[in-house]
Structures are given as C-alpha cells and as structure tokens.
Write an enzyme that holds these catalytic residues in place. Structure first.
Site, PDB file in Angstrom:
ATOM      1  N   GLU A 126       0.734   5.897  -2.173  1.00 41.66           N
ATOM      2  CA  GLU A 126      -0.744   6.401  -2.643  1.00 41.66           C
ATOM      3  C   GLU A 126      -1.308   5.070  -2.182  1.00 41.66           C
ATOM      4  O   GLU A 126      -1.069   3.497  -3.193  1.00 41.66           O
ATOM      5  CB  GLU A 126      -0.555   6.579  -3.501  1.00 41.66           C
ATOM      6  CG  GLU A 126      -0.126   7.922  -3.297  1.00 41.66           C
ATOM      7  CD  GLU A 126      -0.360   8.750  -5.100  1.00 41.66           C
ATOM      8  OE1 GLU A 126      -0.741  10.505  -5.063  1.00 41.66           O
ATOM      9  OE2 GLU A 126       0.157   8.122  -5.817  1.00 41.66           O
ATOM     10  N   VAL A 127      -2.541   4.911  -1.888  1.00 40.57           N
ATOM     11  CA  VAL A 127      -2.767   3.525  -1.680  1.00 40.57           C
ATOM     12  C   VAL A 127      -4.343   3.924  -2.317  1.00 40.57           C
ATOM     13  O   VAL A 127      -5.150   4.806  -2.132  1.00 40.57           O
ATOM     14  CB  VAL A 127      -3.434   3.044  -0.149  1.00 40.57           C
ATOM     15  CG1 VAL A 127      -4.792   1.925  -0.143  1.00 40.57           C
ATOM     16  CG2 VAL A 127      -2.504   2.592   0.091  1.00 40.57           C
TER      17      VAL A 127
END
Length: 793
Positions: free
Chosen positions: A534-535
């Site tokens: 997850e960015v």
C-alpha cells in the site's frame, strides 16, 4: 498466503525420483491423430495468404511479420518467433494464422532437413495463451471454446509429425508454450535465471488444452505429471531437465548453436533421443496405474483427498484434471483421439465456470497493477532501510534481490546482526534448494551494507540513498525523530517512506521540513512472501514522490496500490469490521472453532481466530480500537469489556504461546510417535474462561456465519471505494486477495458482489441489519448502484 496454496496438491509418500526415458520420437509419432490433423482447416487462416505461402519457392518469402525463417547450409531452418505488437510471444489468433502455414511450407521444402524454433524476444519463448482473446471467445459458449482447444491440439499433433523439430527455450515457456515445446522432438533450455517451464493453467481455473494432459503423463509418467498439472509449478532449466521435460541445458549465449547442432543430429540420425521405457519401481507403479483399477483408484483417491484438503473443493480445475488423467490412464488413451477429445471437453467446461472467471480476473488485475499509473518517477539505485527487525530485514532482502543497493541500519550491532543473519539464511536456503547459485547468492548479499548508530560513517552511506524506508517501532515520537534525523543527514531530494500500519502519514510528515517528500509504504508480513504494497501519499505528498514509491514497489516485485491516508488505509480498514463481527460471534457460538471452519469453507485461507493468533491478538485488538472512532457504528458490534478481559487474561497470540487456540506440540518420533494419539487444534481454555461472563449463547449454521463475517469486509470495501480510499474496484479486489486472502476464485469483493448481484447483495445486507443491527447497513454506493442496475465491472 498466495492463492496458489488453495489449489496446491502435496504429494504423499516418499518422492519417486529418477524417472527415466519416456518415449522415443518414433513412439510419439505413432500417437499422432490423423483425424485431428484434418481439422486444421478450421483454423482462422486467411485463405489467400495460405495459398500464397504454398506457392512460394523462396524460404525468405515464407517468413511472416511475426515468424521469420532462416535456412542454414546444413538444412536447418530457424524460425524466429517475434509476435508483432506484443512484448511477449503468445498463442492466439496471430500464432494460429501465421505459424501453421509456415511449418507446412517448411515440411514441403526439400532443402529443409529439420526445424529450430527460437524466440527473437529476450527472456521469453512463449509465455502462454492470449488470455484476453481466450476470455472473449468464452463468451460465445462451450462449443467455441472447445474448438480453440481442438484446433491447437490438431496443429501441435501436426508439428509432432514430419521433420525433426527442436525448441530452443530461453525465458518463460508456460502453458500453451510448454505444450508447444512438448510437441517438438527435442528441447534445449538456457540456464538463464528467467528460464522457466510449467503448466500454470490451473491457476486460471482451467487445464492445459493443447494436449498437455496427454503428452506430459505419456512423457514422464502419471506420478511425475500430476504435480506439474495440479500445482501450476514452474521449473527452471536444470529442474526441468531432471524432470525429463527438457533434453539439454546450456548457457544462453550458446542456445542457438546447441539447438542447431541438435537439429542437425536428429536429421542425420546421429543424435538419438534417449527416451525409453520407465524403469525399476517407477515402472512398476506406472504399469499398475495403467493396468490395474485397484492401483489406479488408490492413487487418484489419495490425490483427490489431498486436493480437497488443500482447496476445500472450491476449485473445480484440479478435480477435473484428475478425472481426465485417470480416465486416459485407465483406457490407455494418452495421445489418442479419444484422449484429446476428453481434454478439449474438460477445457471448455472449466473455461465457463465462475471460478475460472474469477481467477482470470485476478490475472488481469495483477497485470494492471504491474504498470505504474503515475508519471515521471525518479530513478532509484540505492535505498536506506531503518530497522533490521522482521519488516526491515524483509524489505532489505527483496530489494537486494532485485539489484538495489541497500544500507540497512539498526540501533546497535546486536539488532543488525539478527537482520543480517536472517537475510543470509534466506539466500542460503535458496542455494540449498538449487533456486540460486552460490555465486549469485554472494553477489546479491554483497549489495547489503550493514550499519548501526554506533558507526560514525553511516551518514556517508545514506547520502547516496534515493529513498529511505523506516521500519522502526510504531510510535509517533520515534517516527518524528527518524524524519528529523534523515532530513539532517540525507540529500534534500531524498524520499522518506514510512512503513507504518496504523499512524497517519500526515502526522508523521508534520515535523518534516520537506513534507512533500514523505510518503507511506505499507508492506505486509512476511515481506518476502506477501506481494501487496500500500502506497499512502498524504495531502502534501508530491506526485513525483508517489510515482517513485510505486515504481520502487514494482522494482521490489510488489503489487502496489495507492490508497488514501485514513485510519487503517484500505486492507486494515476492511479487516477491522471483519474482526469486529468475528468477536461478536466468538461470544455467541458454542465453540469458536466453528468460525474458522466456516470462513475457510467460504474460501479464505485462514479463519478469524487463527488469523488473530498469527498477527497477534494485541495487534488485532489495537486495530479494532484505532478504527472505532472513525467508523463508529460500523465498528459497534463487539463487546469491548469482553475484549479487554481477553487481553487481561494474557491472550496475546501464537508466537507468545497464548492465543485463542491451543496448538499441538511436536509429535514424538520413533515407535512412540507411531502409536501416539493424534492431537488437534482446540480452543484455549484460558481464552474461553475469560469470555464466559460475556457469552450470549446462540446457534448459527456455517452459512450464516459466512454471510455475517464476509459481509462486514465486503461492505466496508464498498465504503472505501465510495470515499476515495482506493482508486478503483480493481485495486480493491487485488488488495483484498493479496493482502488478506479474500477467496481468489471470486475475483475479489467487488467482483463477488457483481457475481451475486448488487440488488441481491443489498437485500442481504438489509436483512442482516434488521436482524443484528445498523453495523450491516449497506454503503450508499451499493444502494445507488442497485437502484440504477449498475455493476462494478
């Protein structure tokens, strides 16, 4: 926990190795079915093109846009495969339009003595079938899909006859590509790290439809073929040679030379392909499988039990593969018209199942996530990782494994040593399993620079870092200290990424002089196994930084999704309500093991109680607490006092030896172990006693448990899409599958709702809300979609 584990067959008993010599080329030819060869006329070939090729006398004129022909003085024709407008070679319309007439023209030309097929694309032989074209064809029904299989079978049977043919394999040789190689008379594979051969069709919910379920068992035996067909495993060159599906291996720079020499030898009769009868015990078992129903029944019953244990019967493809191989083995139908027809029919049946549709959606989703949707990422050659614990060491390992230089820093030598030891042990294990050479492992490990706070020169190394990823203790004050320290000792353009799983990225960036360079990169544990990343940009993160974080994740072999900076981000935000409902039910059912049983039957790889034990009960409960103020009534089910009592009783999780479940110890060895009573997982009586004052006994069947727990996850995913936490439904589906193991055959929560029907799913949520409370109230986006008849896809 990748979805492949759900459909994996683990072979029982001692491994039967050293299988020798399958079939001679002459033996292979006798199984060519003339009836199918006549069906080649059904190929979608442009007739004027076909007639033109037959009339050409020059080999240069035989070449097509995607298949170039070159004739050696020795009479070896080299066909260079280079599918136009595609990064890889695929089996699709172009393949079926162009290659069959090329092969026929070469067969008819007296100057050609043998043929070599080699790819003009680096690192790719034939990657498999064109899945998109195949998916589109499936919309036309079973007959259309079966015809695709029959046409490919017919061409590969035609290929198998005639002049000697050699497959020169470099890079991926998968699915239909592997079936194409098996139809050639000799296979040479390069020893490049990227060279792999396998049959991953089962991962798409189908089976090999180009003769693979016939040729493979005929070539290497049923015992050795089943793991290939059922697991979708991919073998590197030397492993493939040991498995007898490749005849020779060589350095990639010698591949064409080796293939041409093999083709010359086959044509001259000086190269004898050493494929004969099976020998020894392997032969006895193979003969028993083919000739005696009791032996065949035992082998396939055992295999079926293992498949059911691993998959819960939720995946029809491995069961269909077993059915077809068993029938063909018993009827001695391998590589006969009847055997191929049985395969084509099974292929068509599976292609139309909802499970195959879901798994193909996973394939397309993965492909989409491998492309960076953000422009202008900055190049990254060296990164810094702060913290050599489980997460930090994992991030460092996947990074050096992909060619990045990593400066790994911990507080002191003791902490650093633990991380370095874990990384070294991981590569040593790969060497032991022959997945990596000693040289390559040493080169990879040399890219790791170990540092501690005690080293006065550590800033010198961090000056060279393009990105610094912190994986330190989950405390805002500690994170602030890290940001300040890195800004003071690194370049001004350095990107500082936080691996936080619960703290707001904006809060971490609040002390930064350059907040635009701060971004969240949330890895999942264990980092070396979990693909999802997850960015998390906060509102002030620059687009270039976001693009670079995504590109770095791709470089590390991850599937990055960009999510909004909200509590829980996406995966944990959906997991919170799932945990909430699990705790409600745990205090209602007679035995909370029923929850794990029901959820695993739904398709998750692990149940909620076992999941809490794995990640840590305190971690799970902290997530629940972190989300309560933000999600409010959507986190209102669980009894908070009951959860506090569980923590107070010392229930922490599996690795602490005090989880919700009591796990059996290591079984005793020797004679004692043989007669010892089999132990099983049971509820931990300490946890049960802590929960007793809060129990509200009720009885629910597995279906109701599945509906309640899964609905909390799925509905929250819809809220996330509605609120912009995720960019689109594809990101949500892939994150759910690769983050927490949402049943892959469904395609993810959004495809699952499409499959059920949005209106029907809204009705189900309303039923649950009326019965159990407002925490089940459907997300407004679902109500609107139901009213307008819309779908996510």
């Amino acid at each position: 926990r990748s979805f492949s584990s759900n459909i994996m067959l683990r072979r029982s008993g001692p491994a039967l190795r050293n299988a020798t010599r399958a079939l001679s080329r002459a033996a292979l030819r006798q199984y060519t079915r003339p009836a199918l060869a006549s069906r080649v006329s059904a190929f979608p070939i442009r007739q004027n093109q076909f007639a033109g090729i037959r009339a050409m006398s020059s080999l240069a004129d035989i070449s097509t846009e995607s298949y170039k022909v070159e004739l050696k003085p020795s009479g070896v024709a080299i066909v260079r495969m280079d599918l136009a407008n595609s990064p890889v070679n695929l089996i699709g319309d172009t393949f079926m339009n162009e290659l069959p007439p090329v092969v026929r023209a070469l067969e008819a030309n007296s100057s050609v003595k043998s043929i070599v097929f080699i790819s003009a694309k680096k690192g790719n032989f034939i990657a498999g079938a064109d899945i998109q074209a195949f998916t589109d064809k499936a919309k036309e029904g079973k007959d259309a899909v079966k015809e695709i299989s029959a046409q490919l079978q017919a061409f590969l049977n035609e290929l198998e006859g005639g002049k000697p043919k050699v497959a020169a394999i470099d890079g991926s040789c998968l699915g239909g590509g592997a079936e194409f190689a098996l139809a050639c008379h000799y296979r040479v594979a390069s020893e490049s790290p990227g060279t792999v051969m396998g049959f991953p069709e089962v991962m798409l919910g189908i089976l090999p439809g180009g003769g693979g379920t016939n040729r493979l068992p005929k070539l290497i035996g049923v015992q050795n073929a089943l793991p290939f067909l059922l697991q979708g495993a991919q073998k590197k060159a030397k492993q493939a040679k040991s498995s007898k599906i490749v005849d020779a291996t060589c350095d990639v720079n010698q591949l064409e030379t080796a293939a041409v020499m093999a083709a010359e030898g086959l044509a001259a009769g000086t190269l004898k392909v050493k494929r004969g009868e099976f020998k020894g015990m392997y032969k006895m078992i193979e003969d028993a499988i083919v000739n005696y129903s009791f032996a065949r029944d035992y082998v396939f019953k055992t295999a079926t039990q293992q498949v059911m244990k691993a998959s819960g019967g939720l995946y029809p493809a491995p069961l269909k593969i077993l059915e077809i191989v068993k029938k063909n083995a018993g009827g001695k139908k391998f590589c006969t018209t009847a055997g191929y027809d049985l395969e084509a029919d099974g292929f068509a049946d599976l292609a139309l199942t909802p499970e195959s549709a879901g798994l193909k959606a996973v394939f397309f989703g993965q492909t989409a996530l491998k492309k960076n949707p953000f422009k202008n990422p900055k190049p990254v050659k060296q990164i810094g990782v702060l913290g050599a614990g489980l997460m930090g060491a994992g991030i460092a390992e996947v990074s050096i494994n992909k060619g990045l230089i990593v400066a790994l820093k911990d507080l002191n030598p003791k902490g650093l040593q633990v991380g370095e030891k874990n990384i070294a042990a991981s590569f040593d294990k790969k060497v032991k399993k022959k997945k990596m050479s000693v040289f390559d492992a040493n080169v990879t490990k040399s890219r790791l620079i170990g540092l501690t706070n005690e080293d006065a020169f550590w800033p010198k190394h961090f000056k060279n870092c393009d990105v610094v990823i912190e994986a330190v203790f989950e405390d805002l004050g500690v994170k602030h200290k890290v940001v300040t320290e890195m800004e003071a000792n690194c370049r001004e353009d350095v990107i500082i990424a936080t691996n936080t799983s619960s703290l707001p990225v904006a809060s971490i960036a609040s002390v930064a002089k350059r907040p635009e360079n701060i971004v969240g990169m949330h890895y999942f544990s264990p980092v070396t196994a979990m693909q999802l990343l997850e960015v998390i940009p906060h509102e002030g993160t620059s687009d270039e930084v976001t693009a670079t974080a995504v590109q770095l994740g791709l470089k590390q072999g991850k599937l990055p999704i960009v999510v909004k900076d909200v509590p829980g981000f996406f995966v944990n935000r959906c997991l919170g309500p799932y945990i909430d409902e699990s705790m409600v039910l745990a205090m209602e059912v007679e035995n909370y093991l029923q929850l794990d049983k029901a959820i695993k039957a739904f398709g998750f790889p692990i149940g909620p109680m076992a999941l809490a034990d794995e990640v840590g009960v305190e971690v799970a409960f902290h997530l629940h607490e972190n989300l309560r103020s933000d999600l409010q009534e959507r986190m209102s089910g669980a009894n908070i006092a009951g959860m506090e009592a569980i923590k107070g009783a010392g229930i922490k999780g599996k690795r602490f030896g005090s989880g919700f479940l009591s796990y059996p110890g290591k079984a005793p060895g020797g004679i004692t172990g043989m007669f010892a009573a089999k132990q099983s997982i049971k509820p931990n009586p300490v946890a049960v006693n802590a929960m007793k004052p809060f129990m509200k006994p009720a009885k629910y069947d597995d279906e109701e448990i599945q509906a309640r727990i899964s609905a909390r996850f799925v509905n929250e995913a819809a809220f996330c899409l509605q609120d912009g936490v995720i960019r689109n439904a594809v990101d949500g589906d892939m994150a759910s599958i690769f983050g927490v193991g949402f049943p892959p055959f469904t395609g993810g929560p959004f495809r699952y709702m499409d499959r059920v029907g949005i209106q029907k799913y809204v009705d189900n949520l309303n039923r649950l809300a009326d019965k159990y409370g407002p925490r089940f109230k459907p997300a407004p986006i679902l109500v609107d979609m139901a009213a307008s008849g819309k779908k996510f896809y």
